[in-house]
Design an enzyme around this catalytic site. Structure first.
Site, mmCIF file in Angstrom:
data_model
loop_
_atom_site.group_PDB
_atom_site.id
_atom_site.type_symbol
_atom_site.label_atom_id
_atom_site.label_comp_id
_atom_site.label_asym_id
_atom_site.label_seq_id
_atom_site.Cartn_x
_atom_site.Cartn_y
_atom_site.Cartn_z
ATOM 1 C CG ASP A 103 -6.212 -3.285 -4.266
ATOM 2 O OD1 ASP A 103 -7.173 -2.938 -3.534
ATOM 3 O OD2 ASP A 103 -5.101 -2.720 -4.231
ATOM 4 C CG HIS B 2 -4.929 -2.933 -0.577
ATOM 5 N ND1 HIS B 2 -4.406 -2.181 -1.606
ATOM 6 C CD2 HIS B 2 -4.419 -2.400 0.565
ATOM 7 C CE1 HIS B 2 -3.631 -1.231 -1.116
ATOM 8 N NE2 HIS B 2 -3.620 -1.345 0.201
ATOM 9 C CB SER C 68 -0.963 -0.042 1.192
ATOM 10 O OG SER C 68 -1.995 0.889 1.044
#
EC number: 3.4.16.5
Length: 467
Positions: free
Chosen positions: A387, A444, A202
Site C-alpha cells: 500500500d 490497500h 482505510s
C-alpha cells in the site's frame, strides 16, 4: 530546477480542495426508472411494534443469483427527525451460525459504500465482467455472521432527508451505527450473545474505533447490550499527524529522488503544523493536493513526481481492474434493487456530500480511543505490504507512539512469521490485547489481493487462535 519551481507553483494555486475518497471511481450507471424496482423496505416500524417475524420475512432476499446463500437486507432508521436511514445486508455464517461471531464491516472514504467490501473483498459474491455473480472461495461468511452497513448516512444506499442528518464527526458516526446495530440485534435476537467484532479498512481506521467506543459507552445503560469482543482495522487512517509521512517512504521505494522527498517533507511539515494548531480544514486541503488532487484541475504533487494515478498498490501505476464498475452496474439493475429492498433510492458509491460534511474530521486523531479500547477489547491492526496511501511504515509510526499500557513492551516485542499452510503470509506482533500484522504481497485492500490469507487473518483473530 525550473520544473521544481513550476510544481510548487501549481501546488499553491490548486491548494483549496479535499483529501478525497481513495477508492477507485466507478463509472456512472443510471437507474432505469421505467423498470419495476419495488419499494424500499423500512424495518424500524415493524421492529418497534414487536413484529420481528414479519420484519425478518420481509427482509429475506429472494433472487436467482443469490439464492445459494441466505441473506437479509433493508433500511434501519437511525434518526426519525431527519428521516435518516442506514442500509444493511446481512449474511448468516455458512457454518454454525448459532455460535459464529458476528462481524460488522465498514468501508472507508469517508463516503465509500460497504458494497465494495461485499463484492470486491470479503463477501460471498463477486460480480463478473458479464454482470453476473459467482461465489467467492474465501468469503468471510464461511465462519462468521457477516454484516455490511453503508456508513455514514448518505453513503451507498443509506440516506437522510435533511442536511442536519449528515455526520460531521466520529461521535455522530458511532451514535448512528450503534442505533442501527441495536435494531439489528432486535431483528436477530438469537445472535445477541454471540461474540461481536467491528472491522473495516482505510477511513474505517476512524469508523471502527468510533463505533467500538460508542458500543462501550452505550452498553453501560443499554437495554440491549452488544457483546463486543474486539475490533480489526486494515490499512486504516487513525492518527494523521503521525501517519501522513510519505516523503521518506516513497524515497525508499524509489518513487521519489532526494529532491522530491525534500519537497514532500516540506509540505508534510506544514500539514503537521496545521494539525497541531487544529486547523483541520487547511490540513485536509494540503494533504489532498499532496496526494490526490481528484477534485481540482491540477495533478497532485504525487502524480507530478511519480507519474502514478494509483496509490493502493505500488506495483500498479493505474487501477488494474474494472470490478467497481461491474458492481455498480449489477446493483443498478431493477430486479436486483427489488430483491435487496432498496427500490428506486439513489445509490452513491462514493458520496462527495458525506465527504464534505466529514471534512473537518479527517485530520483529527482517534489514537486516544485506540489506546482506551486496548484496555477493554482485543485490537487487530493489519496492513498490506504494498500500500501507499496508508502504508505499513506509516501505521507503525503511530503505533510506536501510541500511549497505551503495553507501549513499552510493544517497542521491544518479538515479531513472528505467519504461515497459512506452507505459504508465508506475513508477520505478526502481539502485546497484551494488541496485535499488529503485515500481510505480504497485498495493497490497500488486503482481502482483494490476498483473499485466502485475509480469511485466515480474521478467523484467527475472531476465534482467538493467535498467530
Amino acid at each position: 530546477m525550473k520544473k521544481l519551481v513550476l510544481l510548487q507553483f501549481l501546488f499553491f494555486i490548486s491548494f483549496a480542495r479535499g483529501f478525497t475518497n481513495v477508492y477507485p471511481k466507478p463509472k456512472y450507471c443510471p437507474l432505469l426508472h421505467e423498470e419495476d424496482a419495488g419499494i424500499p423496505l423500512f424495518l424500524t416500524p415493524l421492529i418497534e411494534n414487536g413484529k420481528i417475524d414479519e420484519a425478518r420475512n420481509k427482509a429475506v432476499i429472494q433472487h436467482k443469483e443469490v439464492e445459494a446463500i441466505s441473506s437479509y437486507a433493508g433500511f434501519l432508521t437511525v434518526n426519525k427527525k431527519y428521516n435518516s436511514n442506514m442500509f444493511f445486508w446481512f449474511f448468516p455464517a455458512l457454518h454454525d451460525p448459532k455460535t459464529a461471531p458476528v462481524v460488522l464491516w465498514l468501508q472507508g472514504g469517508p463516503g465509500a459504500t460497504s458494497m465494495y467490501g461485499l463484492f470486491l473483498e470479503n463477501g460471498p459474491f463477486i460480480v463478473t465482467k458479464n454482470k453476473t455473480l459467482k461465489m467467492r472461495e474465501y468469503s468471510w461468511n464461511k465462519c462468521h455472521n457477516l454484516l455490511y452497513i453503508d456508513n455514514p448516512v448518505g453513503t451507498g444506499f443509506s440516506f437522510t432527508e435533511d442536511e442536519r442528518g449528515y455526520a460531521t464527526n466520529e461521535t455522530h458516526v458511532g451514535r448512528d451505527v450503534h442505533t442501527a446495530l441495536v435494531q439489528f440485534f432486535e431483528l436477530f435476537p438469537e445472535l445477541q450473545t454471540n461474540d461481536f467484532y467491528v472491522t473495516g479498512e482505510s477511513y474505517g481506521g476512524k469508523y471502527v474505533p468510533a463505533v467500538s467506543h460508542a458500543i462501550k459507552d452505550y452498553n453501560i445503560k443499554a437495554k440491549i447490550k452488544i457483546n463486543l469482543k474486539g475490533l480489526a482495522i486494515g490499512n486504516g487512517l487513525t492518527d494523521p499527524v503521525n501517519q501522513l509521512d510519505y516523503g521518506d517512504y516513497l524515497y525508499q521505494l524509489g518513487l521519489l529522488d532526494a529532491n522530491g522527498r525534500n519537497l514532500f517533507q516540506k509540505y508534510e511539515e506544514q500539514g503537521k503544523n496545521l494539525i497541531k494548531q487544529e486547523k483541520w480544514l487547511e490540513a485536509f486541503d494540503l494533504f489532498d493536493e499532496l496526494l490526490d488532487g481528484d477534485i481540482t484541475q491540477q495533478p497532485s504533487l504525487y502524480k507530478n513526481l511519480t507519474g502514478f494515478d494509483y496509490y493502493f498498490n505500488y506495483l500498479h501505476e493505474k487501477d488494474p481492474s474494472n470490478d467497481s464498475d461491474y458492481m455498480v452496474e449489477w446493483l443498478q439493475r431493477a430486479d436486483v434493487r427489488k430483491a435487496i429492498h432498496v427500490g428506486n433510492r439513489t445509490f452513491i458509491p462514493e458520496s462527495k456530500k458525506v465527504e464534505k460534511y466529514m471534512k473537518a474530521d479527517v485530520m483529527q486523531s482517534l489514537a486516544v480511543l485506540i489506546a482506551d479500547l486496548t484496555q477493554h477489547y482485543r485490537v487487530l491492526i493489519y496492513n498490506g505490504q504494498l500500500d501507499i496511501i496508508v502504508a505499513y511504515p506509516l501505521t507503525e509510526n503511530y503505533l510506536q507512539k501510541l500511549k497505551w499500557p503495553g507501549a513499552e513492551k510493544y517497542k521491544t516485542a518479538q515479531r513472528k512469521v505467519w504461515f497459512v499452510g506452507n505459504e508465508l503470509a506475513g508477520y505478526s506482533k502481539t502485546v497484551d490485547s494488541l496485535t499488529e500484522v503485515l500481510v505480504r504481497n497485498a495493497g490497500h485492500m488486503v482481502p482483494l489481493d490476498q483473499p485466502k490469507w485475509a480469511l485466515d487473518l480474521i478467523t484467527r483473530f475472531t476465534h482467538n487462535k493467535g498467530f
